[in-house]
Motif scaffolding. Sequence first.
Motif, short mmCIF file in Angstrom:
data_model
loop_
_atom_site.label_atom_id
_atom_site.label_comp_id
_atom_site.label_asym_id
_atom_site.label_seq_id
_atom_site.Cartn_x
_atom_site.Cartn_y
_atom_site.Cartn_z
N LEU A 171 1.06 -1.24 0.49
CA LEU A 171 -0.12 0.11 -0.06
C LEU A 171 0.93 1.26 0.01
N SER A 172 2.19 1.09 -0.41
CA SER A 172 3.25 2.32 0.27
C SER A 172 3.00 3.12 -1.13
N GLY A 173 2.91 2.49 -2.02
CA GLY A 173 2.86 3.30 -3.68
C GLY A 173 4.32 3.22 -3.67
N PHE A 174 5.66 2.02 -2.78
CA PHE A 174 7.18 2.33 -2.80
C PHE A 174 7.36 1.16 -4.63
N SER A 175 6.10 0.21 -4.57
CA SER A 175 7.03 -0.43 -5.86
C SER A 175 5.88 -0.48 -6.95
N TRP A 176 4.10 -0.77 -6.45
CA TRP A 176 3.33 -0.17 -7.78
C TRP A 176 2.87 1.64 -6.79
N PRO A 177 2.91 2.23 -8.04
CA PRO A 177 2.36 3.57 -7.62
C PRO A 177 1.08 3.84 -7.18
N PRO A 229 -7.09 3.49 -6.28
CA PRO A 229 -8.51 4.24 -5.64
C PRO A 229 -8.42 5.19 -4.56
N ASP A 230 -9.48 6.00 -4.75
CA ASP A 230 -9.12 7.10 -3.82
C ASP A 230 -8.87 7.00 -2.17
N TRP A 231 -10.08 6.04 -1.77
CA TRP A 231 -10.21 4.99 -0.68
C TRP A 231 -9.06 4.43 0.09
N VAL A 232 -8.05 3.81 -1.52
CA VAL A 232 -6.86 2.98 -0.76
C VAL A 232 -6.10 3.75 -0.42
N ILE A 235 -5.77 4.53 2.68
CA ILE A 235 -5.43 4.16 3.83
C ILE A 235 -3.80 4.06 4.25
N SER A 236 -3.71 4.47 2.41
CA SER A 236 -1.64 4.53 2.88
C SER A 236 -1.60 5.19 3.14
N PRO A 278 2.72 5.21 8.43
CA PRO A 278 3.56 5.98 8.53
C PRO A 278 4.83 5.84 7.23
N LEU A 279 4.70 4.03 7.10
CA LEU A 279 5.88 3.58 6.28
C LEU A 279 5.35 4.14 4.74
N THR A 280 4.41 4.47 4.58
CA THR A 280 4.46 5.14 2.74
C THR A 280 4.94 6.93 2.67
#
Length: 363
Positions: free
Chosen positions: A287-293, A298-301, A304-305, A309-311
Amino acid sequence: MLFIGAPLLYAVLLGYVYSKGKVTDLPIIVVDMDQSEMSAKAIEMFNDDEVISVAAILYDQNDLSKIMIDKEANSVVIIPKDFQKMVLTKRYPEITTIVNTANILTANYASTAIQVCLGTLKAGVQMETIRKQGIPEKLLASQYEPFKTTFVKKFNRSSNYMYYLWPGVLSAVLQQVMLLALALSFASEFENGTFKILVDQSPSILKMISIKIIPYLIMSFGVWLLYWMFTFYFRIPFFENLLPLTFVAGVFVLSVSFIGILVSILIPSQLKATEILMVIATPSFILSGFSWPLSQMPDWVQAISNVIPLTHFLKAFRILIIENGTLSQTATPIWNMITIGSICAIMAYIALYFKKKQVLQNS
């Protein structure tokens, strides 16, 4: 509930994360040094492509690295001076494309899309020119010559997958270990009936919270040093911006600590507190967006991300280490982590105040 609920939750959550199946609207920067009709047509084609989107149009290369980081650009296309003139006179201009390989996945998507757009533009222009010269249709394909395109990899130039992925996974592991350890901090006191002893020995709520957090902060710093020593063993060049990154890591660890403390106070069972934090921590890397942007979710995901803090730490890590940016460029991720930590700290303080009050009243 955990056995059935967690797999079901992850199936739905990760299904939505990758629901698009491909990335779209990746931001790129165009440096238009020609400012001609032909270069405008190229920019229009970039915007029409579903994979890429022009985030900024520049007319020189000043502060290009800084702008790339600020705009989170995946590539920079540099259209040379006299571009239109060289195309029309068949001198085949060279177009330089700087590819941001901080994220290998998006770099591949963006560079392929740029190549397709430029190839399509050149094919259209050249085919039309040849057609006007009266060359038969069947010979058009054999006469076509593409633009000369030079791709320059910026940041992670070797496209080293370990250099890209290894630090992100280790940060996720550190977050998970911190959460699971701090889940036991106050829950163990409540479960073992020793919370009253803690209250008697440490009447200050701030002192009680500090007693639980400080040992883990010290150990986290030791783990951080261990990670850095491993970079020498695995020959990963993490030398630039190490002090700023250590500061950001400290903010990250504090933010994670207050989440763990809050759950430990609210859930007076060691097992349940551990289970809840495990469910939260397990999918956090994806969910952090590090590998998959993150922009492809979706906005609701994304919402959550943004409370994990990791994000924000991984975004700051990418800017400081992989993209060699400055500490000021990580201000937004730092403030986001401070906000998350502050909210959890205030809630933990209030919850612990009422727990303390209840114990004193009962005694």
